[in-house]
Motif scaffolding. Structure first.
Motif: not given
Length: 410
Positions: A296-298, A319-322, A359-361
């Motif tokens: 929602s707040k990517a 952290v998944i961030c598309n 951390v894996v992004f």
């Protein structure tokens, strides 16, 4: 197979996650995850039976003009139906001079495509829509009792009727968004934002040598009316004679599930009573891996790091961030170069990350420029399959948070 919401404002196509058989996976969903969307008649009813003030059409009877301030693309709110309903109520009262102002605060600017996504084609075709400029076109209206100089968008101040549209979400600084936040920082000047966020709240690199204000510590979804930043913003909103707010809650499909309209303070308070339960998420601890999805707040993905508190010490945070647009340009808290860190109130990585050993992004949209400083040393991959290869398929306790940018652990 686990479905994760993804690609906010850009098709909203979900990601599908098929964890290895050896992983012991727990999915932690917020209570309002499957709440149904509000119907159009519920929106109309909220405008005609508001909290703490007269119906919107009655407020509009004494003038033919209105400034409608709406939240920006960092917020998940789909405002098309709400904006149309507000315009219809204003039209019933004879209001013909209507302008829309984006409450982008210190977030940079947006374009026509963004405005259409937020408000719908019909609104953009028929009404002027502008970005707020926190550096110019401001009107100083005095200081709050806490000393914040209140500079407000001069266009907004020139209209007799002022209306806000946005959502109530857990917020790391204010406790909850919504309400007077549409004014400060939404359409406030940069010095107002700096004083409110930094001098009062303490949110800056100075956190290394001084504490946050007590009402700002662990504020995310925990405090609201007692929060010093919110109290200051509400005083500023009263000074502007802001007339009316329409706030919603959302589910993890970004559907508006509740609507609260009326007085800018009282309607927000009523909404927070429901939000405290709606966004609440039962959690557990001592996981080997925590997978935190930023949806929602990517464009403010740092918010999605709080689930690291559920890790074993030295565990792995994913952290998944598309976010096709990357991270928001923040004039106050942001980073403006590799050597010179920039923003007036530059924020360092959150302490919650100290528990993570790695951390894996995960993002389809990787950049050489770090989106967030916290990810500088992260392992960067583009797919969930690559993430599994990095972590390994051996036995692990794994926690999954479908939208950690709006879920709260309190």
């Amino acid at each position: 197979m686990i479905q994760l919401p993804s690609n906010v404002w850009n098709g909203d196509e979900p990601e599908f996650f098929d964890p290895p058989e050896n992983w012991d996976v727990s999915v932690f969903r917020m209570k309002g995850d499957h709440a149904p969307p509000v119907a159009e008649d519920e929106i109309i009813k909220a405008l005609r039976e508001p909290t703490g003030t007269r119906p919107l059409s009655k407020l509009a009877e004494n003038g033919g003009e209105a400034a409608i301030v709406f939240d920006d693309m960092t917020r998940p709110t789909k405002l098309e139906l709400i904006a149309k309903a507000v315009v219809e109520e204003l039209s019933r009262a004879g209001t013909s001079d209507i302008v829309f102002i984006c409450a982008n605060g210190a977030h940079g600017t947006y374009d026509r495509e963004d405005f259409v996504k937020k408000l719908g084609e019909e609104i953009v075709e028929n009404y002027p829509v502008f970005n707020h400029n926190p550096l110019a076109n401001l009107q100083y209206i005095g200081d709050t009792s806490a000393g914040t100089p209140v500079d407000i968008n001069a266009e907004v101040m020139s209209y007799s009727l002022k209306i806000g549209l946005g959502c109530i979400l857990p917020h790391p600084q204010y406790g909850y968004g919504g309400g007077a936040k549409i004014v400060l920082p939404g359409v406030a000047g940069i010095r107002s934002i700096i004083y409110n966020h930094g001098v009062l709240g303490g949110w800056s690199a100075a956190m290394a040598v001084r504490d946050l204000h007590p009402t700002c510590q662990m504020a995310y979804g925990r405090v609201n009316d007692e929060n010093i930043l919110r109290r200051d913003a509400e005083e500023a909103a009263r000074m502007t004679n802001f007339d009316f707010i329409v706030n919603t809650l959302v589910n993890t499909k970004r559907e508006n599930t509740h609507v609260f309209a009326g007085d800018i303070v009282e309607a927000q308070r009523r909404g927070v009573e429901v939000a405290r339960v709606h966004y609440s998420t039962q959690i557990s601890f001592e996981f080997d891996v925590v997978i935190s999805n930023a949806y929602s707040k990517a464009s403010e993905a740092a918010i999605a790091t709080w689930p690291s508190l559920c890790l074993k010490h030295g565990g792995t945070l994913v952290v998944i961030c598309n976010s096709r647009t990357g991270q928001v340009s923040h004039y106050v808290h942001g980073r403006w170069g590799m050597r010179k860190k920039g923003g007036y109130l530059y924020l360092p990585p959150p302490d919650t990350l100290k528990k993570a050993g790695r951390v894996v992004f995960v993002s389809k949209y990787q950049e050489k420029q770090p989106w967030l400083e916290i990810y500088e040393d992260a392992v960067r991959v583009k797919t969930l399959e690559e993430m599994i290869e990095v972590i390994g398929k051996d036995r692990k306790r794994v926690a999954v948070f479908p939208d950690a940018t709006i879920q709260k652990p309190f």
